[in-house]
Write a protein that holds these residues in place. Structure first.
Motif, PDB file in Angstrom:
ATOM      1  N   PRO A  31     107.141  12.327 -58.718  1.00 43.48           N
ATOM      2  CA  PRO A  31     106.134  11.741 -59.603  1.00 43.48           C
ATOM      3  C   PRO A  31     104.855  12.561 -59.748  1.00 43.48           C
ATOM      4  O   PRO A  31     104.099  12.339 -60.672  1.00 43.48           O
ATOM      5  CB  PRO A  31     105.851  10.386 -58.941  1.00 43.48           C
ATOM      6  N   ASP A  32     104.581  13.485 -58.827  1.00 50.94           N
ATOM      7  CA  ASP A  32     103.329  14.225 -58.862  1.00 50.94           C
ATOM      8  C   ASP A  32     103.427  15.598 -59.510  1.00 50.94           C
ATOM      9  O   ASP A  32     102.407  16.247 -59.728  1.00 50.94           O
ATOM     10  CB  ASP A  32     102.803  14.424 -57.433  1.00 50.94           C
ATOM     11  N   THR A  33     104.617  16.074 -59.804  1.00 53.26           N
ATOM     12  CA  THR A  33     104.764  17.478 -60.182  1.00 53.26           C
ATOM     13  C   THR A  33     104.067  17.823 -61.492  1.00 53.26           C
ATOM     14  O   THR A  33     103.460  18.888 -61.616  1.00 53.26           O
ATOM     15  CB  THR A  33     106.252  17.859 -60.273  1.00 53.26           C
ATOM     16  N   ALA A  34     104.147  16.966 -62.503  1.00 52.68           N
ATOM     17  CA  ALA A  34     103.494  17.263 -63.776  1.00 52.68           C
ATOM     18  C   ALA A  34     101.987  17.360 -63.613  1.00 52.68           C
ATOM     19  O   ALA A  34     101.348  18.254 -64.175  1.00 52.68           O
ATOM     20  CB  ALA A  34     103.847  16.190 -64.805  1.00 52.68           C
ATOM     21  N   LEU A  35     101.425  16.460 -62.824  1.00 49.60           N
ATOM     22  CA  LEU A  35      99.982  16.476 -62.601  1.00 49.60           C
ATOM     23  C   LEU A  35      99.572  17.721 -61.823  1.00 49.60           C
ATOM     24  O   LEU A  35      98.573  18.378 -62.144  1.00 49.60           O
ATOM     25  CB  LEU A  35      99.552  15.214 -61.846  1.00 49.60           C
ATOM     26  N   LEU A  36     100.344  18.077 -60.820  1.00 50.54           N
ATOM     27  CA  LEU A  36     100.031  19.273 -60.034  1.00 50.54           C
ATOM     28  C   LEU A  36     100.149  20.547 -60.881  1.00 50.54           C
ATOM     29  O   LEU A  36      99.367  21.481 -60.726  1.00 50.54           O
ATOM     30  CB  LEU A  36     100.954  19.361 -58.820  1.00 50.54           C
ATOM     31  N   TRP A  37     101.109  20.557 -61.777  1.00 50.02           N
ATOM     32  CA  TRP A  37     101.269  21.702 -62.674  1.00 50.02           C
ATOM     33  C   TRP A  37     100.027  21.878 -63.544  1.00 50.02           C
ATOM     34  O   TRP A  37      99.490  22.977 -63.679  1.00 50.02           O
ATOM     35  CB  TRP A  37     102.515  21.505 -63.533  1.00 50.02           C
ATOM     36  N   LEU A  38      99.533  20.780 -64.119  1.00 56.52           N
ATOM     37  CA  LEU A  38      98.338  20.855 -64.941  1.00 56.52           C
ATOM     38  C   LEU A  38      97.100  21.183 -64.111  1.00 56.52           C
ATOM     39  O   LEU A  38      96.201  21.897 -64.568  1.00 56.52           O
ATOM     40  CB  LEU A  38      98.136  19.540 -65.697  1.00 56.52           C
ATOM     41  N   GLU A  39      97.039  20.685 -62.893  1.00 55.27           N
ATOM     42  CA  GLU A  39      95.912  20.999 -62.010  1.00 55.27           C
ATOM     43  C   GLU A  39      95.878  22.492 -61.685  1.00 55.27           C
ATOM     44  O   GLU A  39      94.811  23.115 -61.667  1.00 55.27           O
ATOM     45  CB  GLU A  39      96.001  20.182 -60.717  1.00 55.27           C
ATOM     46  N   GLU A  40      97.044  23.067 -61.425  1.00 60.08           N
ATOM     47  CA  GLU A  40      97.096  24.504 -61.140  1.00 60.08           C
ATOM     48  C   GLU A  40      96.681  25.313 -62.367  1.00 60.08           C
ATOM     49  O   GLU A  40      95.951  26.312 -62.264  1.00 60.08           O
ATOM     50  CB  GLU A  40      98.498  24.900 -60.686  1.00 60.08           C
ATOM     51  N   TYR A  41      97.129  24.876 -63.535  1.00 61.76           N
ATOM     52  CA  TYR A  41      96.744  25.565 -64.759  1.00 61.76           C
ATOM     53  C   TYR A  41      95.232  25.493 -64.958  1.00 61.76           C
ATOM     54  O   TYR A  41      94.580  26.500 -65.283  1.00 61.76           O
ATOM     55  CB  TYR A  41      97.467  24.943 -65.952  1.00 61.76           C
ATOM     56  N   ALA A  42      94.646  24.320 -64.749  1.00 64.39           N
ATOM     57  CA  ALA A  42      93.201  24.164 -64.889  1.00 64.39           C
ATOM     58  C   ALA A  42      92.458  25.033 -63.885  1.00 64.39           C
ATOM     59  O   ALA A  42      91.420  25.626 -64.206  1.00 64.39           O
ATOM     60  CB  ALA A  42      92.811  22.695 -64.706  1.00 64.39           C
ATOM     61  N   ARG A  43      92.974  25.143 -62.651  1.00 67.72           N
ATOM     62  CA  ARG A  43      92.321  25.960 -61.637  1.00 67.72           C
ATOM     63  C   ARG A  43      92.313  27.432 -62.058  1.00 67.72           C
ATOM     64  O   ARG A  43      91.334  28.164 -61.840  1.00 67.72           O
ATOM     65  CB  ARG A  43      93.033  25.798 -60.294  1.00 67.72           C
TER      66      ARG A  43
END
Length: 366
Positions: free
Chosen positions: A151-163
């Motif tokens: 459930p967290d992978t999409a959010l983590l992907w976007l967080e990494e992109y934002a970082r």
């Protein structure tokens, strides 16, 4: 300015009640639903300049260009995996139609990329902070990647992109395309040399860096590549090379004109070595200039030279993009420069190194 253009393209947020019931109740989509509560994708591009404002960036080389936009969630028919929700697609390309789509699996919550060629590539996602490395097996600008709960992978992907945007790993640059008096900007996905990557590269033992940097006789050369599986079989990587003459602001690495032996210098030729780790063989590429250009470098900028005549004086580094085939290996080489210019050399030609950088078809982050 570019950030404000992207912000203007965002749609209003989508509440959970607006999702189809079966999707609203699917735990694999809860993380992305939280994102869409704030931003409901991007508006359709009404003008060519708007098409470069894709939130998920793009790349270009020669007459190829692409840019990927965040979209409203939809069920794309191009996916052969039926239980998938699309969240992004390429809205700008001179390769037919939509060449790349990004979606989230309803089964495991993972993020996948689909290309027109039919291959499906899993997008590996960041997890917890870990040891920083600057090599082909960990193309993540210093974040350790690992498996996580679906459930967290999409959010983590976007967080990494934002970082990566915040740290300068990706940045907005003008697009080198003639579409009018004001060149649009876009988010370039060629990795930039951040302070974190420099520190990681210095600590790595024998690893091939994602971004290379070399300084020869006062000339700095920075290079990196981005994997573009949607472009196969034509090519698999677009690489970017940035060249500049160091200035007094660069500190101890700066060389005065007397120390380096010239006030200005001009590119004469290129000599590349592209090594394929799978076959153990390498290709040698030799030619005059780079993509038909012979920039003349000055401190703080360069004078363009193309098709036998000089252009305008530009500030900053000379930068160009080109492409190469899909493989796992590395790219390196050197260029020959002459002091003065090609028509009036003030000394012997000399070699400028292009440091080795990685080519990886299995990056941990796309």
């Amino acid at each position: 300015r570019f950030g404000s253009e992207v912000k203007k393209s965002f749609r209003p947020g989508v509440t959970r009640d607006e999702w189809p019931r079966e999707q609203a109740r699917n735990k694999s989509l809860w993380a992305i639903q939280a994102v869409y509560a704030f931003v409901g994708g991007q508006l359709d591009a009404m003008a060519i300049e708007d098409a470069f404002c894709g939130f998920l960036g793009g790349c270009h080389a020669y007459n190829y260009f692409s840019c990927t936009h965040l979209t409203l969630p939809w069920r794309p028919s191009v996916f052969d995996v039926t239980k998938l929700i699309g969240i992004a697609k390429c809205r700008l390309s001179n390769i037919r139609g939509i060449e790349k789509t990004i979606g989230i699996s309803l089964d495991d919550g993972m993020v996948y990329m689909r290309t027109e060629a039919g291959s499906q590539a899993m997008v590996n996602l960041p997890a917890q902070q870990g040891a920083a490395t600057n090599n082909a097996d960990n193309a993540n600008n210093g974040t350790e990647l690992a498996s996580t709960d679906p459930p967290d992978t999409a959010l983590l992907w976007l967080e990494e992109y934002a970082r990566r945007l915040v740290t300068g790993y990706y940045r907005a640059d003008p697009v080198d395309i003639d579409i009018g008096p004001n060149a649009p900007h876009t988010l370039n996905l060629y990795p930039q040399l951040t302070a974190q990557l420099q520190a990681a590269g210095a600590a790595a033992d024998g690893a091939v860096p994602i971004v290379s940097r070399a300084v020869s006789r006062g000339i700095e050369v920075i290079a990196s590549s981005v994997y573009v599986p949607q472009c196969q079989p034509s090519f698999g990587f677009i690489y970017s090379i940035r060249i500049r003459l160091l200035t007094p602001d660069d500190g101890d690495e700066y060389m005065t004109p007397a120390e380096r032996g010239f006030e200005t210098c001009q590119l004469q030729s290129r000599h590349w070595h592209i090594f394929n780790e799978d076959t153990g063989e390498g290709d040698r590429v030799n030619g005059e200039g780079v993509v038909g250009h012979f920039p003349r470098l000055f401190e703080g900028g360069y004078l363009s030279y193309h098709a036998g005549r000089y252009g305008t004086m530009e500030s900053g580094p000379f930068e160009y993009q080109s492409c190469t085939g899909a493989m796992d290996g590395y790219f390196e080489g050197h260029m020959m420069f002459v002091p003065g210019d090609l028509s009036n050399m003030t000394g012997a030609a000399f070699q400028v190194q292009l440091g080795r950088f990685a080519l990886s078809t299995k990056p941990q982050f796309l």
